[in-house]
Motif scaffolding. Structure first.
Motif, short mmCIF file in Angstrom:
data_model
loop_
_atom_site.label_atom_id
_atom_site.label_comp_id
_atom_site.label_asym_id
_atom_site.label_seq_id
_atom_site.Cartn_x
_atom_site.Cartn_y
_atom_site.Cartn_z
N ALA A 140 35.99 -12.43 -9.13
CA ALA A 140 34.66 -11.93 -9.85
C ALA A 140 33.48 -12.72 -9.32
O ALA A 140 33.61 -13.75 -9.08
CB ALA A 140 34.62 -11.96 -11.33
N GLY A 142 29.53 -13.43 -11.02
CA GLY A 142 28.69 -13.37 -11.99
C GLY A 142 27.51 -14.26 -11.98
O GLY A 142 27.52 -15.01 -10.85
N GLU A 155 29.13 -10.48 -15.51
CA GLU A 155 30.22 -10.62 -14.43
C GLU A 155 30.76 -9.36 -13.95
O GLU A 155 31.16 -8.45 -15.07
CB GLU A 155 31.17 -11.62 -15.14
N TYR A 156 31.05 -9.16 -12.82
CA TYR A 156 31.75 -8.00 -12.16
C TYR A 156 32.89 -8.38 -11.27
O TYR A 156 32.86 -9.41 -10.63
CB TYR A 156 30.86 -7.31 -11.16
N GLY A 158 35.50 -7.07 -9.01
CA GLY A 158 36.12 -5.62 -8.45
C GLY A 158 37.17 -5.94 -7.51
O GLY A 158 37.71 -4.68 -6.93
N ASN A 162 40.31 -4.93 -12.41
CA ASN A 162 38.82 -4.59 -12.40
C ASN A 162 38.27 -4.81 -13.81
O ASN A 162 38.78 -4.38 -14.75
CB ASN A 162 38.57 -3.18 -11.97
N LEU A 164 34.24 -5.46 -16.02
CA LEU A 164 32.57 -5.68 -16.13
C LEU A 164 32.30 -6.48 -17.63
O LEU A 164 32.79 -5.96 -18.65
CB LEU A 164 31.71 -4.50 -15.95
#
Length: 172
Positions: A140, A142, A155-156, A158, A162, A164
């Motif tokens: 992640a 962020g 924070e993502y 991907g 997965n 968010l």
């Protein structure tokens, strides 16, 4: 799964902190192969853990910390066709590492890597089911931004699991 939670941290010293959180599972879906989609109804969650600051950052040299958490969630699962409900329980042991930088004492971009695993259990078509996550890792990016004692973060993740995450913080 959609959740909302509140968490806190207690610094033990310059290197170690304890962390914990409580929250609610709002909703979600389980899509088991060969079965109808299952609705996840509201429930609860908790997490406890420790964090260790391994390297103090300075300039371009990042802060590096490691953490470990134990968490669990519980909810009710509803079969969309039969409308039967059953209990759902999941637990995780999660270990992570994070590199973060400080920009002008306000902005904190970071990269984090986590590995985890734990069982998920519920009843499916009258049978006890024990499963696990599809992915057992998460990568992640962020950023946290501090405004005095109040802060915010996004924070993502991907890669892997997965997710968010968005939040507010307050320090006293």
């Amino acid at each position: 799964m959609s959740t909302v939670s509140i968490s806190g941290a207690w610094r033990l010293n310059d290197k170690w902190s304890l962390r914990g959180g409580l929250g609610m599972v709002l909703d979600g879906k389980l899509a088991p192969v060969g079965h109808t989609i299952q609705n996840i109804l509201p429930g609860g969650l908790f997490a406890v853990g420790v964090e260790y600051l391994w390297q103090q950052g300075d300039g371009y040299k990042p802060f590096i910390d490691f953490s470990t958490f134990i968490s669990a969630s519980s909810a009710t699962v509803e079969d969309l066709i039969t409308e039967e409900t059953t209990n759902y329980f999941s637990s995780d042991l999660r270990v992570g590492g994070r590199a973060s930088w400080i920009i002008k004492d306000r902005v904190f971009p970071y990269l984090t890597v986590r590995v985890f695993g734990g069982p998920v259990s519920w009843k499916l078509a009258g049978e006890d089911v024990v499963g696990t996550d599809i992915h057992h890792y998460q990568i992640a990016l962020g950023t946290a931004v501090q405004f005095g004692k109040t802060g915010t973060f996004v924070e993502y993740a991907g890669l892997g699991e997965n997710a968010l995450s968005v939040g507010l913080s307050y320090a006293w």
